[in-house]
Design an enzyme around this catalytic site. Structure first.
Site, PDB file in Angstrom:
ATOM      1  N   HIS A  30       0.744  -1.439  -0.224  1.00 29.75           N
ATOM      2  CA  HIS A  30      -0.032   0.028   0.098  1.00 29.75           C
ATOM      3  C   HIS A  30       1.132   1.234  -0.340  1.00 29.75           C
ATOM      4  O   HIS A  30       1.918   1.083   1.093  1.00 29.75           O
ATOM      5  CB  HIS A  30      -0.683   0.078   1.283  1.00 29.75           C
ATOM      6  CG  HIS A  30      -1.959   0.993   1.134  1.00 29.75           C
ATOM      7  ND1 HIS A  30      -3.169   0.482   0.659  1.00 29.75           N
ATOM      8  CD2 HIS A  30      -1.796   2.012   1.498  1.00 29.75           C
ATOM      9  CE1 HIS A  30      -3.841   1.920   0.692  1.00 29.75           C
ATOM     10  NE2 HIS A  30      -3.301   2.497   1.172  1.00 29.75           N
ATOM     11  N   ASP A  32       0.125   5.953  -0.774  1.00 27.83           N
ATOM     12  CA  ASP A  32      -0.895   6.611  -1.346  1.00 27.83           C
ATOM     13  C   ASP A  32      -0.242   7.850  -2.091  1.00 27.83           C
ATOM     14  O   ASP A  32      -0.716   8.813  -2.447  1.00 27.83           O
ATOM     15  CB  ASP A  32      -1.144   6.874   0.611  1.00 27.83           C
ATOM     16  CG  ASP A  32      -2.220   6.496   1.052  1.00 27.83           C
ATOM     17  OD1 ASP A  32      -3.290   5.751   0.049  1.00 27.83           O
ATOM     18  OD2 ASP A  32      -2.448   5.771   1.758  1.00 27.83           O
ATOM     19  N   GLU A 128      -8.778   1.761  -2.756  1.00 31.29           N
ATOM     20  CA  GLU A 128      -8.844   2.503  -0.623  1.00 31.29           C
ATOM     21  C   GLU A 128     -10.243   2.571  -0.820  1.00 31.29           C
ATOM     22  O   GLU A 128     -10.693   3.808  -0.893  1.00 31.29           O
ATOM     23  CB  GLU A 128      -7.557   2.948   0.062  1.00 31.29           C
ATOM     24  CG  GLU A 128      -7.834   2.662   1.146  1.00 31.29           C
ATOM     25  CD  GLU A 128      -6.890   3.108   1.865  1.00 31.29           C
ATOM     26  OE1 GLU A 128      -6.275   3.084   3.049  1.00 31.29           O
ATOM     27  OE2 GLU A 128      -6.187   4.392   1.147  1.00 31.29           O
ATOM     28  N   HIS A 155     -12.657   1.912   4.421  1.00 29.51           N
ATOM     29  CA  HIS A 155     -11.630   2.878   4.630  1.00 29.51           C
ATOM     30  C   HIS A 155     -11.935   3.051   6.428  1.00 29.51           C
ATOM     31  O   HIS A 155     -12.500   1.521   6.872  1.00 29.51           O
ATOM     32  CB  HIS A 155     -11.636   3.989   3.826  1.00 29.51           C
ATOM     33  CG  HIS A 155     -10.352   4.914   4.546  1.00 29.51           C
ATOM     34  ND1 HIS A 155     -10.303   6.328   4.390  1.00 29.51           N
ATOM     35  CD2 HIS A 155      -9.218   4.309   4.426  1.00 29.51           C
ATOM     36  CE1 HIS A 155      -8.872   5.990   4.904  1.00 29.51           C
ATOM     37  NE2 HIS A 155      -9.025   5.323   4.748  1.00 29.51           N
ATOM     38  N   HIS A 196      -8.869  -2.437   7.251  1.00 23.52           N
ATOM     39  CA  HIS A 196      -9.458  -0.947   8.003  1.00 23.52           C
ATOM     40  C   HIS A 196     -10.644  -1.730   8.474  1.00 23.52           C
ATOM     41  O   HIS A 196     -11.875  -0.910   9.121  1.00 23.52           O
ATOM     42  CB  HIS A 196     -10.152  -0.482   6.594  1.00 23.52           C
ATOM     43  CG  HIS A 196      -8.917   0.653   6.919  1.00 23.52           C
ATOM     44  ND1 HIS A 196      -8.557   2.207   7.514  1.00 23.52           N
ATOM     45  CD2 HIS A 196      -8.040   1.290   5.548  1.00 23.52           C
ATOM     46  CE1 HIS A 196      -7.426   2.768   6.985  1.00 23.52           C
ATOM     47  NE2 HIS A 196      -7.031   2.375   5.922  1.00 23.52           N
ATOM     48  N   HIS A 217      -2.671  -3.091   4.357  1.00 24.50           N
ATOM     49  CA  HIS A 217      -1.617  -2.715   5.169  1.00 24.50           C
ATOM     50  C   HIS A 217      -2.094  -2.433   6.994  1.00 24.50           C
ATOM     51  O   HIS A 217      -2.743  -1.461   7.377  1.00 24.50           O
ATOM     52  CB  HIS A 217      -1.315  -1.088   4.709  1.00 24.50           C
ATOM     53  CG  HIS A 217      -2.597  -0.652   4.260  1.00 24.50           C
ATOM     54  ND1 HIS A 217      -3.779  -0.924   3.452  1.00 24.50           N
ATOM     55  CD2 HIS A 217      -3.128   0.982   5.074  1.00 24.50           C
ATOM     56  CE1 HIS A 217      -4.618  -0.319   3.559  1.00 24.50           C
ATOM     57  NE2 HIS A 217      -4.272   1.027   4.073  1.00 24.50           N
ATOM     58  N   ASP A 329       2.300   1.759   4.137  1.00 21.86           N
ATOM     59  CA  ASP A 329       1.242   3.311   4.367  1.00 21.86           C
ATOM     60  C   ASP A 329       2.527   4.382   3.651  1.00 21.86           C
ATOM     61  O   ASP A 329       2.273   5.655   3.751  1.00 21.86           O
ATOM     62  CB  ASP A 329       0.435   3.423   4.954  1.00 21.86           C
ATOM     63  CG  ASP A 329      -0.488   3.496   5.216  1.00 21.86           C
ATOM     64  OD1 ASP A 329      -0.767   4.160   3.888  1.00 21.86           O
ATOM     65  OD2 ASP A 329      -1.477   3.237   5.625  1.00 21.86           O
TER      66      ASP A 329
END
Length: 384
Positions: A30, A32, A128, A155, A196, A217, A329
């Site tokens: 993961h 971003d 995500e 999420h 999540h 993650h 992340d």
């Protein structure tokens, strides 16, 4: 050990680690970066002081394939979530096409192996936030056809068919439609991502899926007590189905003190990130900036690279080394651990794993081999 001796020891470890790191298939579960590129209006090959991953950093990291997240902020639930996901996917496609000699958009395990042989970096797409499909299996299929190879079922927000670990439960896990989502993902060969999700959703996903599921993650709750992390029972049950927990590097998910401060702050009625706050934010940029401001104001400690190794070692001890991976992340958290400030530091993680007593073959599994095994099983399930 004095500072000079410690430095010499670290340098020796790194020299031992580099051959292992370079020959490994390394998959980051993961990242971003696409959201950062959208917020900043920049590209991977342009310098940004905020970047934890850019093109040069990615190449220095040794990462074979990085799951670039098409992250849909909870603000967009019911406000064009699918459109926002497609905008992030557009960015990922564009970044890969800008440097075909150095990057490739990858959608399969064979593609990951190919870019490794060709010494290029693979960009993969993970969506995500389950609200991105707007309660539509057709939209889910559209995202897969555009290259998305996982969807996080939630999420931080509970959606219309799955409960989140970061929100009030409404369904007791997955609804019947949520189970249809999982079945559809299995038939497509799309990874069911349980990062999540609420514990109940996690178990419903394991029960429903006919192939391994992955936490792209997430870290270990018994080491850092945050509801985003997996309990020891969850780790064992994930491993028993062939799944993988890819350890998150965010300080609040790896350091128990930081986790406690964050959890308590989110419980506070005065918290700007309390229940409902996401819906009140005027736009997604404000969401990110307010989160960073809020988190740094808490004054929690930074984690360390050794804390990341603690989580990897714990997951391996509890559930076996075959269930562990890495899901950094990068570019999605306000505080990375000391020693892992950006992706270029990743060889140092390999060095610390060697120092902790992991065998080279085990490190190769952790860096990407375990993910590859699970992903190939998911692909085979599609073909069955």
């Amino acid at each position: 050990m004095g500072a000079e001796a410690a430095s010499a020891h670290d340098n020796e470890l790194l020299e031992r680690a580099l051959p292992v790191h370079r020959r490994s298939i390394i998959v980051d579960g993961h990242c971003d970066t696409p959201y950062r590129l959208k917020r900043k209006g920049t590209h991977l090959d342009q310098k940004d002081p905020e970047a934890q991953v850019d093109l040069a950093i990615l190449e220095a990291s040794g990462i074979t394939a990085s799951f670039f997240a098409a992250y849909v902020p909870p603000f967009y639930a019911g406000r064009g979530a699918a459109r926002f996901a497609h905008e992030l996917i557009d960015i990922i496609h564009e970044e890969a096409s800008r440097h075909p000699d150095r990057l490739e958009l990858v959608t399969s395990s064979e593609g990951i192996r190919r870019v490794k042989r060709e010494d290029r970096a693979g960009l993969m797409i993970g969506v995500e936030g389950g609200h991105a499909i707007e309660d539509s299996l057709e939209t889910l299929t559209d995202l897969y056809e555009r290259g998305a190879r996982y969807l996080t079922l939630t999420h931080v927000n509970t959606n219309n068919w799955a409960d989140s670990s970061g929100d009030e439960p409404r369904h007791g896990g997955l609804t019947s439609f949520g189970r249809e989502v999982v079945h559809t993902m299995n038939s497509l060969g799309m990874i069911v991502d349980v990062s999540h999700v609420a514990d109940s959703t996690f178990y419903h996903a394991l029960e429903t899926s006919s192939v391994p599921v992955i936490a792209s993650h997430s870290s270990c709750r018994s080491v850092a007590n945050h509801p985003r992390n997996l309990t020891d029972s969850m780790l064992r049950d994930l491993a028993s189905t062939g799944g993988v927990c890819m350890i998150n590097f965010f300080s609040a998910f790896i350091d128990d003190r930081a986790a406690a401060i964050m959890v308590e702050a989110k419980r506070s009625p005065s918290s700007k990130r309390g229940r409902g706050a996401l819906e009140e934010l005027p736009d997604d940029t404000h969401d990110w900036e307010s989160f960073c401001t809020w988190y740094h104001a808490l004054g929690g400690p930074s984690g360390t690279i050794d804390a990341v190794v603690d989580h990897i070692a714990h997951a391996a001890d509890v559930a076996g080394v075959d269930c562990v991976g890495i899901g950094s992340d990068f570019d999605g958290v306000p505080m990375l651990p000391t020693g892992l400030e950006d992706a270029a530091r990743l060889p140092h993680l390999t060095a610390r794993l060697l120092d902790r007593g992991f065998h080279e073959s085990e490190i190769e599994k952790i860096l990407g081999g375990n993910f590859m095994r699970a992903f190939e099983a998911i692909e085979a399930g599609r073909r069955a």
